[in-house]
Design a protein around this motif. Structure first.
Motif, short mmCIF file in Angstrom:
data_model
loop_
_atom_site.label_atom_id
_atom_site.label_comp_id
_atom_site.label_asym_id
_atom_site.label_seq_id
_atom_site.Cartn_x
_atom_site.Cartn_y
_atom_site.Cartn_z
N HIS A 67 0.80 -1.22 0.00
CA HIS A 67 0.00 0.00 0.00
C HIS A 67 0.84 1.28 0.00
N SER A 68 2.10 1.20 0.36
CA SER A 68 2.91 2.43 0.45
C SER A 68 3.08 3.14 -0.88
N THR A 97 -26.68 8.68 2.99
CA THR A 97 -27.25 7.36 2.70
C THR A 97 -26.99 6.34 3.81
N GLY A 98 -25.98 6.58 4.63
CA GLY A 98 -25.61 5.60 5.64
C GLY A 98 -24.84 4.42 5.09
N GLU A 99 -24.34 4.55 3.85
CA GLU A 99 -23.58 3.48 3.21
C GLU A 99 -22.15 3.94 2.91
N THR A 100 -21.30 2.98 2.61
CA THR A 100 -19.91 3.29 2.27
C THR A 100 -19.86 3.88 0.87
N ALA A 101 -19.28 5.06 0.76
CA ALA A 101 -19.16 5.74 -0.53
C ALA A 101 -17.70 5.68 -0.98
N ALA A 102 -17.48 5.37 -2.26
CA ALA A 102 -16.10 5.19 -2.72
C ALA A 102 -15.94 5.64 -4.16
N LEU A 103 -14.70 5.99 -4.50
CA LEU A 103 -14.29 6.21 -5.88
C LEU A 103 -13.44 5.02 -6.26
N LEU A 104 -13.83 4.32 -7.31
CA LEU A 104 -13.15 3.11 -7.75
C LEU A 104 -12.48 3.35 -9.10
N GLU A 105 -11.35 2.68 -9.30
CA GLU A 105 -10.59 2.83 -10.55
C GLU A 105 -10.26 1.46 -11.12
N ALA A 106 -10.39 1.33 -12.43
CA ALA A 106 -10.12 0.05 -13.10
C ALA A 106 -8.63 -0.14 -13.33
N HIS A 107 -8.18 -1.38 -13.16
CA HIS A 107 -6.85 -1.83 -13.54
C HIS A 107 -7.04 -3.13 -14.31
N VAL A 111 -9.96 -4.04 -9.70
CA VAL A 111 -10.44 -2.70 -9.39
C VAL A 111 -9.78 -2.25 -8.09
N GLU A 112 -9.45 -0.97 -8.02
CA GLU A 112 -8.84 -0.38 -6.83
C GLU A 112 -9.75 0.67 -6.23
N CYS A 113 -9.83 0.69 -4.92
CA CYS A 113 -10.53 1.76 -4.21
C CYS A 113 -9.57 2.94 -4.09
N ARG A 114 -9.88 4.04 -4.76
CA ARG A 114 -9.02 5.23 -4.71
C ARG A 114 -9.31 6.08 -3.47
N HIS A 125 -19.70 -1.72 4.95
CA HIS A 125 -18.66 -2.29 4.09
C HIS A 125 -17.36 -1.54 4.38
N ASP A 126 -16.42 -2.21 5.02
CA ASP A 126 -15.18 -1.56 5.44
C ASP A 126 -14.16 -1.56 4.31
N LEU A 127 -14.29 -0.59 3.43
CA LEU A 127 -13.31 -0.39 2.36
C LEU A 127 -12.19 0.51 2.85
N ARG A 128 -11.03 0.36 2.25
CA ARG A 128 -9.89 1.24 2.56
C ARG A 128 -9.24 1.67 1.25
N PRO A 129 -8.75 2.91 1.17
CA PRO A 129 -8.01 3.32 -0.04
C PRO A 129 -6.85 2.38 -0.30
N GLY A 130 -6.71 1.98 -1.55
CA GLY A 130 -5.66 1.04 -1.91
C GLY A 130 -6.13 -0.40 -1.97
N SER A 131 -7.32 -0.67 -1.40
CA SER A 131 -7.86 -2.04 -1.48
C SER A 131 -8.11 -2.40 -2.94
#
Length: 202
Positions: A67-68, A97-107, A111-114, A125-131
């Motif tokens: 992740h670094s 909304t009470g939901e996890t909001a994310a920006l996703l990018e295709a590879h 897919v990566e969570c930006r 939904h516990d997303l983290r940047p870099g996932s």
């Protein structure tokens, strides 16, 4: 200048350069072939890189970027500009909304969570940047979410830029898909109205 060179650092950087490839994971033999280093040398270098999360060793024994590099890449000016525009919208989406909001990018193949904003609820939904997660279809960024669901909306982006999506995810059935899609469409409308001197959001 020759006296400014640090051989161990240059060797570690040589290893990292191998990961600048369409391939996502490498065996020790792959890395040895690409760098010309002995496997014993590589294991020492990879151990140091792994301690600082520049690389990670998967359960299959293959090595991947950690992740670094992603964290440092976000210090790049375009990434900071993207975060400055998108993060407030994600924060608002998560709060409304009470939901996890994310920006996703295709590879390629995944897919990566930006960027992400988590709602103030324990069941989420516990997303983290870099996932990252694998996908079989490049136009569908959804991960496998047992008991969960994700709504997503593609964003307009430059012709040479990777696909981007806004997403809302959480426990299945907690929110109606119609409501979540409407919230995503409203957020996308804000993002896709850039200043006159900007052509894309990236």
């Amino acid at each position: 200048m020759a006296q400014d060179r640090v051989e161990a650092v240059e060797r570690a950087l040589t290893v990292l350069e191998v990961f600048d490839s369409p391939r996502e994971a490498f065996t020790l033999a792959d890395l040895a072939q690409a760098t010309g280093y002995y496997k014993s040398t590589l294991l020492r270098l990879l151990g140091s890189l792994a301690r600082y999360d520049y690389v990670q060793r998967g359960s299959d024994g293959r090595w991947r970027l950690g992740h670094s590099p992603v964290r440092l890449a976000r210090r790049h000016v375009p990434s900071r500009q993207l975060a400055a525009r998108v993060q407030p919208l994600l924060d608002r989406l998560a709060a409304e909304t009470g939901e996890t909001a994310a920006l996703l990018e295709a590879h390629p193949g995944e897919v990566e969570c930006r960027l992400v904003a988590l709602p103030a609820t324990a069941l989420r939904h516990d997303l983290r940047p870099g996932s990252r997660w694998p996908v079989s279809e490049q136009d569908d960024p959804r991960p496998v979410l047992p008991g969960g669901a994700m709504e997503y909306l593609a964003l307009a982006n430059g012709p040479d830029a990777p696909p981007l999506w806004l997403s809302l995810s959480g426990p299945a059935g907690r929110q109606s898909a119609t409501r979540l899609r409407q919230a995503l469409q409203e957020a996308a409308a804000v993002l896709e109205a850039p200043p006159a001197d900007e052509e894309t959001i990236s």
